[in-house]
Design a protein around this motif. Structure first.
Motif, PDB file in Angstrom:
ATOM      1  N   GLU A   3      -0.397  -1.372   6.876  1.00 30.86           N
ATOM      2  CA  GLU A   3      -1.302  -2.572   6.471  1.00 30.86           C
ATOM      3  C   GLU A   3      -1.760  -1.094   5.028  1.00 30.86           C
ATOM      4  O   GLU A   3      -1.655  -1.503   4.788  1.00 30.86           O
ATOM      5  N   SER A   4      -2.586  -0.147   5.714  1.00 29.19           N
ATOM      6  CA  SER A   4      -2.538   0.148   4.639  1.00 29.19           C
ATOM      7  C   SER A   4      -2.004   1.758   3.868  1.00 29.19           C
ATOM      8  O   SER A   4      -2.693   1.420   2.116  1.00 29.19           O
ATOM      9  N   GLU A   5      -0.976   0.795   3.975  1.00 24.45           N
ATOM     10  CA  GLU A   5       0.337   1.990   2.948  1.00 24.45           C
ATOM     11  C   GLU A   5       0.500   0.787   2.351  1.00 24.45           C
ATOM     12  O   GLU A   5       0.352   0.358   0.815  1.00 24.45           O
ATOM     13  N   LEU A   6       1.603  -0.073   3.159  1.00 21.24           N
ATOM     14  CA  LEU A   6       2.872  -0.859   2.028  1.00 21.24           C
ATOM     15  C   LEU A   6       2.290  -2.452   2.796  1.00 21.24           C
ATOM     16  O   LEU A   6       2.816  -3.383   2.416  1.00 21.24           O
ATOM     17  N   VAL A   7       1.079  -2.690   2.410  1.00 22.42           N
ATOM     18  CA  VAL A   7      -0.091  -4.229   2.695  1.00 22.42           C
ATOM     19  C   VAL A   7       0.552  -4.668   4.160  1.00 22.42           C
ATOM     20  O   VAL A   7       0.254  -4.509   5.119  1.00 22.42           O
ATOM     21  N   HIS A   9      -5.559  -4.743  -3.283  1.00 26.57           N
ATOM     22  CA  HIS A   9      -4.270  -3.498  -2.121  1.00 26.57           C
ATOM     23  C   HIS A   9      -5.459  -3.215  -0.972  1.00 26.57           C
ATOM     24  O   HIS A   9      -6.432  -3.056  -0.977  1.00 26.57           O
ATOM     25  N   PRO A  10      -5.017  -3.913   0.629  1.00 30.36           N
ATOM     26  CA  PRO A  10      -5.515  -3.155   1.692  1.00 30.36           C
ATOM     27  C   PRO A  10      -6.028  -1.846   1.599  1.00 30.36           C
ATOM     28  O   PRO A  10      -7.345  -1.707   2.469  1.00 30.36           O
ATOM     29  N   GLY A  11      -5.717  -0.630   1.165  1.00 30.56           N
ATOM     30  CA  GLY A  11      -5.558   0.224   1.674  1.00 30.56           C
ATOM     31  C   GLY A  11      -6.575   1.125   0.303  1.00 30.56           C
ATOM     32  O   GLY A  11      -6.472   2.247   0.038  1.00 30.56           O
ATOM     33  N   ILE A  53       3.830   9.150   0.357  1.00 31.36           N
ATOM     34  CA  ILE A  53       2.570   7.762  -0.387  1.00 31.36           C
ATOM     35  C   ILE A  53       1.243   7.536   1.088  1.00 31.36           C
ATOM     36  O   ILE A  53       0.228   7.232   0.344  1.00 31.36           O
ATOM     37  N   LEU A  99      -2.821   7.827   0.307  1.00 34.89           N
ATOM     38  CA  LEU A  99      -4.158   6.947   1.467  1.00 34.89           C
ATOM     39  C   LEU A  99      -4.678   7.764   2.124  1.00 34.89           C
ATOM     40  O   LEU A  99      -6.522   7.473   1.823  1.00 34.89           O
ATOM     41  N   GLN A 103      -8.646   4.362   9.551  1.00 33.27           N
ATOM     42  CA  GLN A 103      -7.968   3.141   9.617  1.00 33.27           C
ATOM     43  C   GLN A 103      -7.022   3.146   8.828  1.00 33.27           C
ATOM     44  O   GLN A 103      -5.524   3.101   8.107  1.00 33.27           O
ATOM     45  N   ASP A 104      -7.552   4.059   7.231  1.00 37.02           N
ATOM     46  CA  ASP A 104      -6.507   4.565   6.450  1.00 37.02           C
ATOM     47  C   ASP A 104      -5.176   5.731   6.877  1.00 37.02           C
ATOM     48  O   ASP A 104      -4.308   5.455   6.838  1.00 37.02           O
ATOM     49  N   LEU A 111      -0.395   0.122  -6.522  1.00 36.51           N
ATOM     50  CA  LEU A 111      -0.753   0.543  -5.555  1.00 36.51           C
ATOM     51  C   LEU A 111      -1.708  -0.226  -6.061  1.00 36.51           C
ATOM     52  O   LEU A 111      -2.736   0.513  -7.185  1.00 36.51           O
TER      53      LEU A 111
END
Lengths: 582, 420
Positions: free
Chosen positions: B247-251, A207-209, A563, A567, A311-312, A203
């Motif tokens: 998005e925030s987890e799996l892109v 990565h966006p998160g 998972i 986040l 957002q997360d 991760l």
């Protein structure tokens, strides 16, 4: 003070009078030298043996003493390892120093005393080459594994220009690429259990998160986290090393960039530590301006956290609303400081400029605007059933775990512990303000969120008091070391002109000594430990940031989760990678 | 089929130009399929494009920003620009990808989203195939998409895709069941699997009185409607069930490794699938093409239909090919001047308007929810399906069955006497 025996007496009683020696410091923190053999026992005793124990390993760092001139009364040492402990019962700190000799020093690990020492010892090993015997995984933490040398040693160059041109011959490239190969064993993870082959998921670092360049190695059984290892250092910029080559004054802009969401809040502990070393007192108006700007930045930081946290969890809209409001707050900052994210506004002895005309109108407008928005955000985020389902009971830790792992700030208060450095150790005039310390009980993601949101309200209260009671007077101290010195008398007498000239061109010469100042930053306790060798720059700048221990703790609360929970946990911890890596 | 091909060969193609009539059967059939499929694909593409734009503008509105507003007036041409961009993009595939699967996956997803349109009515008479098992057909082909997405998850050799694909497989397969049961509720009440017939019986007072969703028609269908919609959100992986592409987890989940036109296929398929779910919900629960004032245009018994009119108009026959087409075209155009043509036409158009408007409203709700709600976790998704939706949808089926039995005395009597 009170009738309790001092920590020195307690240690001498237990380990003998000769075992501990004292060093005076500017910050008044008892600083005790013990031998390297005794150090782990002394620390263990301080943690568990004494009445009103020092339960938190607040910081662990080192000093390369080999170039230091002013070491009067200190035992001979090449590398000094510094343990900074915090006792909540005493509301006091103690600093334990261990002198190490030679070019490849070593001492026993204290990871068995404090699990939080893990990353700190790795950092000291990485930066100074001090080996900790018995450490479970003593590897580089901030620098890449192929790095040669230990950056915070005095003989390590600070600038790229001192290092010769960068070259990447094939052989080196092969070595670098080999080092990037992922082997679970190196990270302390098994490839399979009796029942399952694990899947390893990287991760990050892009990565966006992850809110920045953070790499998390997830060991997964299906969606369940078996283990998680954060790999940090991607955002390391050698901020501490830069402290040793910038003057006291020109280092201030670098502090802005440590926790880049907190702006001037980073300036504060630094200038407070320098003022402590120089014996400078900031005038009341400067202190109140500082408090006001800091609280505005606390709101900014919490708003960014609020939006990105939502957002997360998957709510895509709140982040826009929160950024809009942050924009309003930043407009105030811009009007006062001229810059937004990195205002670089505090100065040694005060602030850069007085407040501009009409500032109070701006602040009052914001104060009138913000509370209504918070009510709305409660409705769209905190009261949302899905949001609650995702955050309640997720990523919970107990108060004992929090203290054990060095958690400060909202994360600590979410466990029900009313501890706020603004109240407990008031600085910059915080004792003059009325505000509450919000707490929660469960220590899970939701409660950490609750605490932060209530903190926004308390910050608004503090700002309101600042506006209503802003003292008149100087915005900068008239002390000769205040930088840059006041200019009004420079054209009248030559002494002032010379002082001004030196203060601006060389920067002030801060008298030798050691000082520490910590503040309640948005993310937890942010502190600067400065060693002056009587020069125009710092001999050692240690930045104790809250995100570092907080992120270290993340695996503990992620194991066994899914998972998606990772986040949520990362979002609720509220770290900034620049604050972790420095 | 053979008959149809011969009709095309002799009565259409040969009349346009004799050599055309000599084309082999297979070519004619293929051509006919392509010509027939084109409007569906076009409709699907238009819906997808309209809703990519709509979604972004609505998202912008919700999020206190503009959204795309530069390409064309108010940005309406943005989807075209995006389409061109996606077409022009380099086709990238990850090194370790399973190429055949990787390339097949977006097509399969696209086809899976396309096929339900065959049975889906657009208005009372405007349906490509009014098949008897329409409900079953639509559900079955919605499910084809899952296979494509599992392939998309597996083929690029990326763990993000794999997790997205697996999440979606778990989610879609799970939610097929309550969705099917919810439709079964309607089927039990309506007594038919034909989408058109289900819709036809929902007119009632003012065109709105007899919609399945109203509690007075059947409280079970009311409940089933909301559960079907929730299931539809899950099946089309929309928030709060957007885990497969979280998005925030799996892109980006299963389409992480897709770009360009392949990505566009996924994108179009997603919006098409959303439309299908909403249209099915509209047809089965919200009265489909029924709506106020439409009955005023209802054709009287025995009035000529549009095809009758057209049939009469194109009776012009000339011996030699070229003029035939133009003459008939003229005949067809002349029909446009007649109220007898426009009345049934408006009747159908208004039906299409009601159906599509209601579907679009549901789509809007989907979009609205996506930009409002947070995402739930995979275990909560499955919990929601198996422990909430499934029991309640079973209850709905049983309730609807009981309602059918107890309100139909003949049936009840037959059932009671069946044992004797």
């Amino acid at each position: 003070m009170d009738d309790h025996p001092t920590v020195l007496q307690e240690l001498r009683e237990r380990f003998g009078a000769g075992a501990v020696s004292v060093q005076p410091t500017r910050d008044g923190v008892p600083t005790l030298w013990v031998s390297k053999e005794l150090a782990p026992d002394v620390l263990r005793h301080l943690k568990a043996g004494v009445a009103r124990p020092y339960r938190m390993l607040y910081d662990l760092t080192a000093i390369d003493e080999r170039m230091r001139a002013n070491r009067d009364g200190q035992p001979p040492s090449d590398f000094t390892v510094v343990y900074h402990l915090l006792s909540f019962d005493r509301n006091d700190d103690v600093r334990v120093k261990v002198a190490l000799r030679g070019d490849s020093p070593s001492l026993r690990t204290i990871t068995d005393v404090w699990p939080a020492a893990d990353w700190y010892e790795r950092e000291v090993f990485d930066m100074f080459g001090v080996r900790f015997e018995g450490h479970p995984r003593l590897r580089r933490i901030l620098m890449p594994p192929t790095w040669v040398g230990h950056p915070l040693r005095k003989d390590h160059p600070a600038r790229a220009t001192e290092m010769g041109p960068f070259q990447l011959p094939d052989a080196k490239q092969d070595v670098e690429q080999e080092a990037l190969q992922f082997r679970p064993e190196e990270w302390g993870m098994r490839r399979r259990s009796e029942t399952a082959d694990f899947l390893f998921l990287n991760l990050g670092p892009q990565h966006p998160g992850t809110h920045g360049v953070l790499r998390l190695i997830l060991q997964l059984d299906g969606e369940e986290i078996v283990d998680m290892v954060p790999d940090i250092g991607y955002h390391h910029r050698g901020a501490e090393k830069m402290g040793e080559r910038q003057t006291w004054h020109t280092y201030i802009p670098y502090t802005d960039r440590i926790d880049y969401l907190a702006g001037v809040m980073n300036n504060l502990p630094y200038v407070m530590a320098v003022e402590q070393l120089g014996g400078i007192d900031a005038p009341a108006r400067a202190q109140t301006i500082r408090v006001m700007l800091c609280e505005i930045f606390r709101i900014c930081s919490h708003l960014v956290w609020y939006g990105t946290f939502a957002q997360d969890i998957g709510a895509l809209s709140p982040v826009f609303f929160m950024f809009n409001d942050r924009e309003r707050a930043l407009q105030i900052i811009e009007c006062i400081c001229g810059a937004r994210m990195h205002p670089n506004w505090f100065r040694i002895g005060g602030v850069a400029q007085d407040l501009p005309r009409g500032w109070d109108k701006l602040v009052r407008d914001f104060l009138a605007y913000m509370p209504k928005r918070l009510v709305e955000y409660d409705r769209i985020v905190m009261k949302n059933r899905l949001f609650q389902a995702r955050t309640r009971g997720v990523g919970a830790y107990t108060l004992d775990e929090a203290i054990e792992w060095g958690v400060t700030g909202p994360g600590l208060r979410a466990c029900g512990f009313e501890w706020d450095f603004r109240k407990k150790r008031p600085y910059s005039g915080y004792d003059q303000f009325e505000f509450d310390i919000p707490t929660a009980t469960h220590g899970d993601c939701y409660d950490r969120a609750l605490v932060r949101i209530e903190e926004i309200r308390q910050s608004l209260r503090i700002i309101e008091q600042c506006v209503n009671h802003m003292p008149e007077g100087d915005y900068k101290s008239r002390h000769p070391l205040a930088t840059p010195p006041l200019k009004e008398r420079t054209m009248r007498d030559i002494e002032t002109l010379i002082t001004h000239f030196l203060g601006v061109s060389w920067g002030p010469v801060i008298p030798p000594g050691e000082g520490f100042a910590g503040i309640e930053a948005p993310k937890g306790n942010n502190g600067y430990y400065l060693v002056s060798d009587g020069s125009t720059w710092s001999y050692r700048t240690r930045i104790r940031t809250p995100s570092f221990p907080h992120l270290q703790m993340a695996p503990l609360i992620c194991r066994g989760a899914l998972i998606a929970d990772v986040l949520a946990v990362l979002g609720s911890i509220d770290f900034v990678l620049a604050d972790v890596d420095r | 089929m053979q008959e149809f091909v011969h009709f095309l060969q002799h009565d259409v193609l040969a009349r346009i130009s004799p050599p055309l009539g000599a084309l082999p059967d297979q070519i004619v059939l293929l051509g006919a399929i392509l010509v027939g499929a084109a409007p569906i694909v076009a409709f699907m593409a238009v819906i997808a494009m309209a809703w990519t734009y709509g979604e972004r503008r609505i998202a912008g509105f919700i999020q206190a920003r503009y959204g795309p507003n530069r390409v064309g007036p108010e940005g309406v041409l943005q989807p075209l620009a995006d389409g061109i961009k996606l077409l022009a993009k380099e086709d990238i595939a990850p090194a370790g990808a399973d190429r055949p699967l990787y390339e097949l996956a977006p097509l399969l997803v696209f086809v899976g989203a396309l096929l339900p349109f065959v049975a889906l009515p657009f208005s009372e008479k405007w349906v490509i195939s009014s098949m008897a098992a329409g409900v079953f057909y639509v559900l079955a082909f919605e499910a084809i998409e899952v296979i494509g997405i599992i392939m998309a998850g597996w083929a690029p050799n990326s763990k993000w895709s794999l997790y997205g694909g697996m999440r979606l497989a778990a989610q879609m397969v799970a939610y097929e069941i309550p969705m099917g049961l919810c439709l079964l509720t309607v089927v039990a009440l309506a007594g038919t699997l034909n989408l058109g017939q289900i819709c036809q019986m929902q007119g009632g007072a003012f065109g709105v009185g007899n919609w399945m969703v109203w509690p007075w028609v059947s409280p079970f269908a009311t409940l089933a409607f909301f559960m079907f919609f929730v299931g539809g959100l899950a099946a089309t992986k929309r928030a709060p069930f957007d885990l497969p592409e979280a998005e925030s987890e799996l892109v980006a989940g299963f389409h992480t490794e897709y770009s360009g036109i392949r990505f566009a296929f996924f994108f179009m398929a997603e919006y098409a699938a959303m439309y299908v779910v909403c249209a099915v919900a509209t047809v089965c629960f919200l009265g489909g093409w029924h709506g106020p004032f439409r009955e005023w245009l209802a054709p009287a018994a025995g009035a000529p239909t549009i095809s009758d009119l057209l049939g009469k108009a194109v009776q012009v026959k000339t011996a030699d090919g070229a003029w035939f087409v133009w003459a008939n075209l003229w005949g067809a155009l002349s029909v446009l001047g007649k109220w007898a043509f426009w009345k049934p036409m408006l009747y159908e158009l208004l039906g299409a308007f009601y159906l599509i408007a209601k579907s679009f409203f549901l789509l809007f709700v989907m979009v609205w929810m996506r930009w409002t709600l947070p995402r739930i976790r995979i275990d909560q998704v499955i919990y929601m399906c198996l422990k909430v939706l499934l029991p309640f949808s079973l209850l709905c089926v049983l309730g609807a069955a009981a309602q059918t039995v107890f309100t139909d005395w003949n049936l009840l009597h037959w059932l009671l006497s069946a044992g004797k």
